[in-house]
Design a protein around this motif. Sequence first.
Motif, PDB file in Angstrom:
ATOM      1  N   ASN A 320       0.770  -1.207   0.072  1.00 18.73           N
ATOM      2  CA  ASN A 320      -0.019   0.066  -0.101  1.00 18.73           C
ATOM      3  C   ASN A 320       0.808   1.119   0.039  1.00 18.73           C
ATOM      4  OD1 ASN A 320      -2.793   1.138   0.070  1.00 18.73           O
ATOM      5  ND2 ASN A 320      -2.499   1.594   2.193  1.00 18.73           N
ATOM      6  N   PHE A 321       1.821   1.262   0.878  1.00 20.44           N
ATOM      7  CA  PHE A 321       2.661   2.417   1.017  1.00 20.44           C
ATOM      8  C   PHE A 321       3.730   2.467  -0.247  1.00 20.44           C
ATOM      9  CE2 PHE A 321       2.324   2.074   5.685  1.00 20.44           C
ATOM     10  CZ  PHE A 321       1.819   3.199   5.833  1.00 20.44           C
ATOM     11  N   GLY A 322       3.958   1.474  -0.945  1.00 22.23           N
ATOM     12  CA  GLY A 322       4.696   1.294  -1.990  1.00 22.23           C
ATOM     13  C   GLY A 322       3.771   1.947  -3.212  1.00 22.23           C
ATOM     14  N   SER A 323       2.657   1.447  -3.545  1.00 22.63           N
ATOM     15  CA  SER A 323       1.820   2.109  -4.528  1.00 22.63           C
ATOM     16  C   SER A 323       1.455   3.588  -4.087  1.00 22.63           C
ATOM     17  CB  SER A 323       0.365   1.169  -4.465  1.00 22.63           C
ATOM     18  OG  SER A 323      -0.236   1.549  -3.138  1.00 22.63           O
ATOM     19  N   ASP A 324       1.612   4.163  -3.176  1.00 23.37           N
ATOM     20  CA  ASP A 324       1.526   5.433  -2.850  1.00 23.37           C
ATOM     21  C   ASP A 324       2.687   6.064  -3.342  1.00 23.37           C
ATOM     22  OD1 ASP A 324      -1.055   5.108  -1.628  1.00 23.37           O
ATOM     23  OD2 ASP A 324      -0.312   5.622   0.564  1.00 23.37           O
ATOM     24  N   SER A 325       3.921   5.592  -2.947  1.00 23.08           N
ATOM     25  CA  SER A 325       5.217   6.174  -3.671  1.00 23.08           C
ATOM     26  C   SER A 325       5.321   6.206  -5.236  1.00 23.08           C
ATOM     27  CB  SER A 325       6.302   5.622  -2.811  1.00 23.08           C
ATOM     28  OG  SER A 325       6.204   5.579  -1.545  1.00 23.08           O
ATOM     29  N   ILE A 326       4.776   5.024  -5.527  1.00 24.34           N
ATOM     30  CA  ILE A 326       4.911   5.038  -7.083  1.00 24.34           C
ATOM     31  C   ILE A 326       3.629   5.988  -7.710  1.00 24.34           C
ATOM     32  CG2 ILE A 326       4.398   3.618  -8.938  1.00 24.34           C
ATOM     33  CD1 ILE A 326       5.385   1.043  -7.208  1.00 24.34           C
ATOM     34  N   VAL A 327       2.732   6.073  -7.115  1.00 27.61           N
ATOM     35  CA  VAL A 327       1.840   7.025  -7.942  1.00 27.61           C
ATOM     36  C   VAL A 327       2.037   8.559  -7.706  1.00 27.61           C
ATOM     37  CG1 VAL A 327      -0.525   8.116  -7.672  1.00 27.61           C
ATOM     38  CG2 VAL A 327      -0.179   5.483  -7.539  1.00 27.61           C
ATOM     39  N   ALA A 328       2.821   8.953  -6.720  1.00 31.47           N
ATOM     40  CA  ALA A 328       3.404  10.412  -6.408  1.00 31.47           C
ATOM     41  C   ALA A 328       4.584  10.496  -7.500  1.00 31.47           C
ATOM     42  CB  ALA A 328       3.695  10.286  -5.045  1.00 31.47           C
ATOM     43  N   LYS A 329       5.393   9.420  -7.581  1.00 29.22           N
ATOM     44  CA  LYS A 329       6.772   9.678  -8.003  1.00 29.22           C
ATOM     45  C   LYS A 329       6.511   9.733  -9.701  1.00 29.22           C
ATOM     46  CE  LYS A 329      11.467   7.767  -8.736  1.00 29.22           C
ATOM     47  NZ  LYS A 329      12.161   6.760  -8.054  1.00 29.22           N
ATOM     48  N   TYR A 330       5.771   8.824 -10.080  1.00 29.11           N
ATOM     49  CA  TYR A 330       5.496   9.020 -11.598  1.00 29.11           C
ATOM     50  C   TYR A 330       4.226   9.438 -12.062  1.00 29.11           C
ATOM     51  CZ  TYR A 330       9.393   5.461 -11.205  1.00 29.11           C
ATOM     52  OH  TYR A 330      10.691   4.790 -10.734  1.00 29.11           O
ATOM     53  N   SER A 331       3.508  10.248 -11.095  1.00 27.96           N
ATOM     54  CA  SER A 331       2.324  10.780 -11.627  1.00 27.96           C
ATOM     55  C   SER A 331       1.185   9.835 -12.284  1.00 27.96           C
ATOM     56  CB  SER A 331       2.708  12.074 -12.644  1.00 27.96           C
ATOM     57  OG  SER A 331       3.627  12.886 -12.043  1.00 27.96           O
ATOM     58  N   LEU A 332       1.157   8.710 -11.680  1.00 28.85           N
ATOM     59  CA  LEU A 332       0.121   7.647 -12.259  1.00 28.85           C
ATOM     60  C   LEU A 332      -1.198   7.970 -11.920  1.00 28.85           C
ATOM     61  CD1 LEU A 332       2.211   4.386 -11.435  1.00 28.85           C
ATOM     62  CD2 LEU A 332       2.018   5.689 -13.677  1.00 28.85           C
ATOM     63  N   SER A 333      -2.255   7.438 -12.478  1.00 27.46           N
ATOM     64  CA  SER A 333      -3.482   7.422 -12.019  1.00 27.46           C
ATOM     65  C   SER A 333      -3.945   7.043 -10.706  1.00 27.46           C
ATOM     66  CB  SER A 333      -4.426   6.839 -12.983  1.00 27.46           C
ATOM     67  OG  SER A 333      -5.800   6.561 -12.575  1.00 27.46           O
ATOM     68  N   PRO A 334      -4.868   7.616 -10.073  1.00 25.07           N
ATOM     69  CA  PRO A 334      -5.141   7.378  -8.694  1.00 25.07           C
ATOM     70  C   PRO A 334      -5.559   5.792  -8.602  1.00 25.07           C
ATOM     71  CG  PRO A 334      -5.976   9.519  -9.043  1.00 25.07           C
ATOM     72  CD  PRO A 334      -5.391   8.989 -10.170  1.00 25.07           C
ATOM     73  N   LEU A 335      -5.988   5.353  -9.672  1.00 25.97           N
ATOM     74  CA  LEU A 335      -6.481   3.947  -9.688  1.00 25.97           C
ATOM     75  C   LEU A 335      -5.233   3.035  -9.595  1.00 25.97           C
ATOM     76  CD1 LEU A 335      -8.791   4.210 -12.944  1.00 25.97           C
ATOM     77  CD2 LEU A 335      -9.701   3.983 -10.788  1.00 25.97           C
ATOM     78  N   ALA A 336      -3.980   3.256  -9.706  1.00 29.69           N
ATOM     79  CA  ALA A 336      -3.073   2.505  -9.298  1.00 29.69           C
ATOM     80  C   ALA A 336      -3.109   2.190  -7.716  1.00 29.69           C
ATOM     81  CB  ALA A 336      -1.618   3.038  -9.908  1.00 29.69           C
ATOM     82  N   LEU A 337      -3.521   2.958  -6.896  1.00 29.47           N
ATOM     83  CA  LEU A 337      -3.591   2.650  -5.549  1.00 29.47           C
ATOM     84  C   LEU A 337      -4.338   1.152  -5.243  1.00 29.47           C
ATOM     85  CD1 LEU A 337      -4.423   6.218  -4.258  1.00 29.47           C
ATOM     86  CD2 LEU A 337      -2.014   5.195  -4.112  1.00 29.47           C
ATOM     87  N   ALA A 338      -5.115   0.830  -6.193  1.00 26.62           N
ATOM     88  CA  ALA A 338      -6.015  -0.227  -5.924  1.00 26.62           C
ATOM     89  C   ALA A 338      -5.256  -1.532  -6.344  1.00 26.62           C
ATOM     90  CB  ALA A 338      -7.355  -0.144  -6.839  1.00 26.62           C
ATOM     91  N   ILE A 339      -3.907  -1.407  -6.857  1.00 31.23           N
ATOM     92  CA  ILE A 339      -3.147  -2.751  -7.063  1.00 31.23           C
ATOM     93  C   ILE A 339      -3.233  -3.685  -5.572  1.00 31.23           C
ATOM     94  CG2 ILE A 339      -1.201  -3.591  -7.694  1.00 31.23           C
ATOM     95  CD1 ILE A 339      -0.695  -1.298  -9.422  1.00 31.23           C
ATOM     96  N   PRO A 340      -2.991  -3.246  -4.408  1.00 31.50           N
ATOM     97  CA  PRO A 340      -2.730  -3.968  -3.478  1.00 31.50           C
ATOM     98  C   PRO A 340      -3.914  -4.843  -3.240  1.00 31.50           C
ATOM     99  CG  PRO A 340      -1.466  -2.132  -2.942  1.00 31.50           C
ATOM    100  CD  PRO A 340      -2.340  -1.886  -4.324  1.00 31.50           C
ATOM    101  N   HIS A 341      -5.123  -3.913  -3.462  1.00 29.35           N
ATOM    102  CA  HIS A 341      -6.538  -4.375  -3.134  1.00 29.35           C
ATOM    103  C   HIS A 341      -7.125  -5.354  -4.171  1.00 29.35           C
ATOM    104  CE1 HIS A 341      -5.776  -0.419  -1.120  1.00 29.35           C
ATOM    105  NE2 HIS A 341      -6.804  -1.067  -0.288  1.00 29.35           N
ATOM    106  N   VAL A 342      -6.811  -5.221  -5.290  1.00 30.82           N
ATOM    107  CA  VAL A 342      -6.980  -6.351  -6.477  1.00 30.82           C
ATOM    108  C   VAL A 342      -6.226  -7.814  -6.216  1.00 30.82           C
ATOM    109  CG1 VAL A 342      -6.688  -6.683  -8.738  1.00 30.82           C
ATOM    110  CG2 VAL A 342      -7.481  -4.679  -7.964  1.00 30.82           C
ATOM    111  N   LEU A 343      -4.919  -7.581  -5.359  1.00 35.56           N
ATOM    112  CA  LEU A 343      -4.232  -8.751  -5.267  1.00 35.56           C
ATOM    113  C   LEU A 343      -5.091  -9.494  -4.007  1.00 35.56           C
ATOM    114  CD1 LEU A 343      -0.509  -7.374  -5.527  1.00 35.56           C
ATOM    115  CD2 LEU A 343      -1.731  -8.883  -7.188  1.00 35.56           C
ATOM    116  N   LEU A 344      -5.469  -8.518  -3.031  1.00 37.86           N
ATOM    117  CA  LEU A 344      -6.167  -9.047  -2.002  1.00 37.86           C
ATOM    118  C   LEU A 344      -7.466  -9.712  -2.255  1.00 37.86           C
ATOM    119  CD1 LEU A 344      -6.087  -6.312   0.948  1.00 37.86           C
ATOM    120  CD2 LEU A 344      -5.196  -8.880   0.780  1.00 37.86           C
TER     121      LEU A 344
END
Length: 356
Positions: A320-344
């Motif tokens: 979750n924290f990793g996806s936060d950092s990736i979204v902020a660093k690479y200006s990705l869509s907020p939908l990328a924050l859902a990756i850990p939840h999709v895996l769950l």
Amino acid sequence: MMKIIDRYLLKILLHGFSAALGIVAGLLILQRLYKIIELAITRSLDGFQTVSLILWTLPLVFFYSLPLASIVGTLLTFGRLSGDSELHAAMAAGISRKRLALYPTVFAAIIAILALLNNMVLMPLGYVRFDSIGFGVGIDPMQALRPGIVERIAGRHVLVGAIDPDNKTFRQLLTVIPSEDVGRKEGGSRLVCLAREGSWEIEGGSIKLFLGAGSIRELNDTGGPWHVMKFSEYSLHLPLPRDRSTHPKRLTAMQLLTQPKREHDIEFARRALEAIAIPLLVLCAIPLAIPSGASAARSGGTRGAIFVTLLLYFLYWIFNFGSDSIVAKYSLSPLALAIPHVLLAVLAASLWKRRL
């Protein structure tokens, strides 16, 4: 019979969840209690304001404690049933594992709804309350002055030699202020105001200082003082602190939605996904906590389920924290924050298929 079992299961689940929430939330509150006590002393808060800060800490700690309490409550429930052989007896009586998992699943969904309310409304209000009371926004910051210590009040540095907060008087004042505070039209420079004694009162949106026997000086380019004026009596107005943080975490869901910005979209998604994670984590915990056979029930397999589930929770937060950092660093869509939840969700579906 099923109603009796359902009530019994719900009772155990509520007890386990309440105990876990009390422990986890209590530890997090104790962690913040030192800061609250420090603020109460330095800001001269009264008892009502101090208690208010403690209560408004609850929404902040619930953000982290509700997911963990839901998992631990579920594990404690099935651990107790397994330890007392009640789980094995229920399955021997023809009650399926999926039927036993019904109430914990519904309970997790209810907790997720409460977490969503907490994350979207109560938590940002808690941050604002800390700004208002704990950090001096809109209250009397002069009460927090301590002799010999420089404090910053709305961008002005203030130092007093002695102070009586009850009578609102002080002695030996030194304050650094912008030239606009004394009505100088050219502005842009910093002034040093000295006073032997004085008092203050809150008037509207400012602090009105009544100074006696002092002077106002300006520092020139060489660093030497340039005399502006001396006075026997002088009134000086300082603005009350209004520098409340504008961070998105201080905005409610409605404010985030009505003020479309990328950082607001990210904050909204983060809070919503945190609530969604609760039922997903519980759905992963249930198949692990319910033994897959009689041998597992007798061998105390629930202890292993606790370790695996808590490890899963830990890994979730890392992702979750990793996806936060990736979204902020690479200006990705907020939908990328859902990756850990999709895996769950994928993991939960796989566990239910294999074990239930």
